[in-house]
Design a protein around this motif. Structure first.
Motif, PDB file in Angstrom:
ATOM      1  N   ALA B  73       0.836  -1.204   0.000  1.00  0.00           N
ATOM      2  CA  ALA B  73       0.000   0.000   0.000  1.00  0.00           C
ATOM      3  C   ALA B  73       0.873   1.257   0.000  1.00  0.00           C
ATOM      4  CB  ALA B  73      -0.922  -0.002   1.218  1.00  0.00           C
ATOM      5  N   ALA B  74       1.933   1.220   0.823  1.00  0.00           N
ATOM      6  CA  ALA B  74       2.790   2.400   0.963  1.00  0.00           C
ATOM      7  C   ALA B  74       3.509   2.747  -0.348  1.00  0.00           C
ATOM      8  CB  ALA B  74       3.810   2.185   2.080  1.00  0.00           C
ATOM      9  N   ARG B  75       3.902   1.716  -1.113  1.00  0.00           N
ATOM     10  CA  ARG B  75       4.554   2.024  -2.401  1.00  0.00           C
ATOM     11  C   ARG B  75       3.591   2.818  -3.283  1.00  0.00           C
ATOM     12  NH1 ARG B  75       5.734   0.906  -7.746  1.00  0.00           N
ATOM     13  NH2 ARG B  75       3.760  -0.227  -7.878  1.00  0.00           N
ATOM     14  N   ASN B  76       2.316   2.406  -3.283  1.00  0.00           N
ATOM     15  CA  ASN B  76       1.318   3.133  -4.070  1.00  0.00           C
ATOM     16  C   ASN B  76       1.109   4.550  -3.538  1.00  0.00           C
ATOM     17  OD1 ASN B  76       0.571   1.206  -6.079  1.00  0.00           O
ATOM     18  ND2 ASN B  76      -0.571   0.048  -4.531  1.00  0.00           N
ATOM     19  N   GLU B 100      -6.882   1.812   5.390  1.00  0.00           N
ATOM     20  CA  GLU B 100      -6.642   0.998   6.590  1.00  0.00           C
ATOM     21  C   GLU B 100      -5.147   0.805   6.789  1.00  0.00           C
ATOM     22  OE1 GLU B 100      -8.937  -2.089   8.119  1.00  0.00           O
ATOM     23  OE2 GLU B 100     -10.642  -1.722   6.789  1.00  0.00           O
ATOM     24  N   ALA B 101      -4.427   0.571   5.699  1.00  0.00           N
ATOM     25  CA  ALA B 101      -2.971   0.409   5.791  1.00  0.00           C
ATOM     26  C   ALA B 101      -2.344   1.695   6.313  1.00  0.00           C
ATOM     27  CB  ALA B 101      -2.391   0.041   4.428  1.00  0.00           C
ATOM     28  N   VAL B 115       7.874  -0.976   7.505  1.00  0.00           N
ATOM     29  CA  VAL B 115       7.501  -0.690   6.116  1.00  0.00           C
ATOM     30  C   VAL B 115       8.580   0.145   5.446  1.00  0.00           C
ATOM     31  CG1 VAL B 115       5.891   0.631   4.669  1.00  0.00           C
ATOM     32  CG2 VAL B 115       4.998  -0.933   6.420  1.00  0.00           C
ATOM     33  N   ASN B 116       9.037   1.188   6.138  1.00  0.00           N
ATOM     34  CA  ASN B 116      10.054   2.038   5.514  1.00  0.00           C
ATOM     35  C   ASN B 116      11.393   1.327   5.330  1.00  0.00           C
ATOM     36  OD1 ASN B 116       8.738   4.365   4.692  1.00  0.00           O
ATOM     37  ND2 ASN B 116       8.771   5.261   6.748  1.00  0.00           N
ATOM     38  N   GLY B 128       3.619   9.369   5.289  1.00  0.00           N
ATOM     39  CA  GLY B 128       2.271   9.327   5.867  1.00  0.00           C
ATOM     40  C   GLY B 128       1.417  10.512   5.453  1.00  0.00           C
ATOM     41  N   LYS B 129       1.960  11.334   4.554  1.00  0.00           N
ATOM     42  CA  LYS B 129       1.218  12.539   4.144  1.00  0.00           C
ATOM     43  C   LYS B 129       0.117  12.209   3.141  1.00  0.00           C
ATOM     44  CE  LYS B 129       4.974  15.790   4.917  1.00  0.00           C
ATOM     45  NZ  LYS B 129       6.226  16.154   4.264  1.00  0.00           N
ATOM     46  N   SER B 130       0.469  11.571   2.035  1.00  0.00           N
ATOM     47  CA  SER B 130      -0.549  11.303   1.016  1.00  0.00           C
ATOM     48  C   SER B 130      -1.515  10.236   1.492  1.00  0.00           C
ATOM     49  CB  SER B 130       0.111  10.851  -0.292  1.00  0.00           C
ATOM     50  OG  SER B 130       0.495  11.974  -1.023  1.00  0.00           O
TER      51      SER B 130
END
Lengths: 188, 309
Positions: B73-76, B100-101, B115-116, B128-130
């Motif tokens: 999710a974070a890559r997107n 949710e992610a 994740v990072n 965590g901004k977008s």
């Protein structure tokens, strides 16, 4: 198991099974908490989640409230063969109404994660994972003609048409638990 | 924790990354085309989010591991964050999974850190901004009902719509950037339909599940029980001219399962189904073949009624 009288269906006596598997109890609760169902132990069996659950409505065996009860009693083997957690639509009606912040959705998915470790995973889920790894999309890669028909390029601007992005996604997936489990080939 | 709901407005111009998901580009590309037509015409700039992937959907990474789910999710989300924009989607599953992610990462520093660490391997970092907005909320809040009313060429006079917001448009409300006043009595989609001139009344199974997704792939019989009840309620209580949804999964289920039920002799009526972006695109005068050209349950009659008045 209670002996059925004539014409009366067999009833699964949860307490009786729990007695049998008492030593397993703590272990199962800890496993599912580890897998994301942290607040499981706060459940007071009020049934709010079951009242709004689509799975309970259409008659799946281990819907949210009953699943939580079973886990708190230490049951595991009984759950592994059942498709209920894999039918959960993740709608989160249960999470919305739960007065104890249990998030029954998280319990359903924690059980999925526990089942995956035991390789009790539906074939369709494996196919979805394979497609995600191969193309970056968890669907059958049909529809290219349909895209052209509505005036769009054959491929969307996704991993489907971007080699570097697909490589990046594969790198991510290879560094997750998916790779440890060995459910799908991830060699390239 | 996730307080900010203002989307990025560079030079007062709305701009979003168009997050497609899987069902829309590969099963219902007419929904994608509808978005590509309506948003620029309404003054909303679209970025393609080149290299985007599956959100990931529920049956994949969320069923395997939480960090793995959040990493995909974070890559997107990074693809938007790198450009200083939010994502927007017309798929409720993507809306649910991505938000949710994000909620998990923002409320659990350990997950965010893991994740990072994974993202670092491809040279990315998610701050965590977008976030991911829903197209219906973008239309409702950012574009606005007045602008929608001004933009349409055809109005839906004497047309009754049964709305289907879909589960992940509503719950769990604490993870979403926008929320209904009462998530069990949603109004946004009804108001969006009314802005086009239609009636969009309440009906007793308005928030009921359509039975799509994992339920359908696990047990089609049980899934069709739910969709049949819903369709019969729509027929009995509203005698609706069409069903309008904000979810691509609901769209596929209500459209496709309807035809299966008819073939099995379990349903004796037909109600066309459209995604809201398709309905808006039709009202704005875009080519029906491009913006609403793919369906199992016939739409020609209702489309002709909209266009010919």
């Amino acid at each position: 198991m209670i002996e059925p009288e004539e014409g009366v269906p067999t009833v699964l006596n949860l307490s009786e099974i729990a007695e049998r598997e008492k030593e397993e109890e703590e272990k199962v609760v800890e496993i599912v908490r580890e897998f994301g169902a942290e607040n499981l132990i706060y459940c007071m069996q009020c049934g709010s989640c079951a009242a709004v659950c689509p799975l309970a409505r259409v008659g799946f065996e281990w819907y949210n409230k009953k699943l939580i009860k079973a886990l708190l009693l230490g049951l595991k083997e009984e759950l592994l063969d059942d498709p209920t957690p894999w039918a959960c639509v993740a709608c989160n009606r249960c999470t919305e109404v739960c007065p104890r912040l249990v998030s029954p959705f998280e319990v359903m998915f924690a059980v999925r994660r526990m089942m995956v470790e035991e390789f009790a995973i539906p074939t369709l889920a494996i196919e979805g994972l394979r497609a995600l790894y191969e193309y970056g999309h968890a669907v059958y890669m049909t529809g290219r003609e349909a895209r052209k028909k509505v005036g769009l390029p054959e491929k969307p601007p996704s991993t489907d048409s971007d080699e570097q992005a697909l490589k990046d996604l594969k790198t991510i997936l290879k560094n997750t638990k998916l790779a440890e489990l060995g459910l799908i080939p991830m060699n390239d | 924790m996730i307080a900010e709901t203002e989307s990025v407005k560079g030079e007062n111009k709305l701009k979003f990354g168009l997050f497609l998901g899987c069902n829309i580009p590969f099963n219902r590309p007419d929904v994608e085309q509808a978005m590509r037509k309506i948003f620029p015409a309404l003054g909303v700039e679209i970025d393609d989010l080149k290299g985007q992937s599956c959100c990931p959907t529920w049956g994949t990474m969320p069923s395997i591991d939480i960090v793995a789910w959040c990493a995909v999710a974070a890559r997107n989300l990074c693809l938007g964050e790198e450009k200083g924009i939010d994502l927007m989607t017309a798929c409720n599953s993507c809306y649910g999974s991505l938000n949710e992610a994000r909620h998990k990462m923002l409320t659990n520093p350990e997950i965010h850190k893991s994740v990072n660490e994974i993202l670092a391997k491809i040279g990315k970092k998610y701050e965590g901004k977008s976030k991911c907005r829903h197209v219906a909320w973008v239309l409702y809040k950012d574009v606005g009902l007045e602008k929608i009313k001004e933009s349409i060429k055809y109005t839906l006079d004497d047309i009754t719509i049964a709305v289907q917001p879909g589960c992940h448009f509503l719950w769990p409300s604490n993870v979403y950037p926008d929320k209904e006043e009462d998530p069990f009595n949603p109004k946004v989609l009804r108001e969006l339909c009314e802005a086009l001139g239609a009636e969009a009344p309440y009906y007793s199974k308005l928030v009921d599940c359509c039975g799509m997704g994992a339920l359908r792939s696990t047990d089609p019989e049980k899934s069709f029980t739910l969709v049949k009840e819903k369709l019969e309620c729509i027929k009995d209580e509203l005698d609706a001219d069409m069903i309008v949804t904000t979810c691509s999964s609901c769209l596929i289920q209500l459209d496709d399962a309807q035809e299966r039920l008819r073939k099995e002799g379990k349903l004796n009526f037909s109600i066309p189904v459209l995604h809201y972006v398709q309905l808006l695109a039709l009202c704005m005068g875009f080519d029906p073949g491009q913006v609403a050209g793919i369906s199992v349950t016939p739409r020609d009659e209702i489309i002709n009624r909209i266009i010919k008045g």
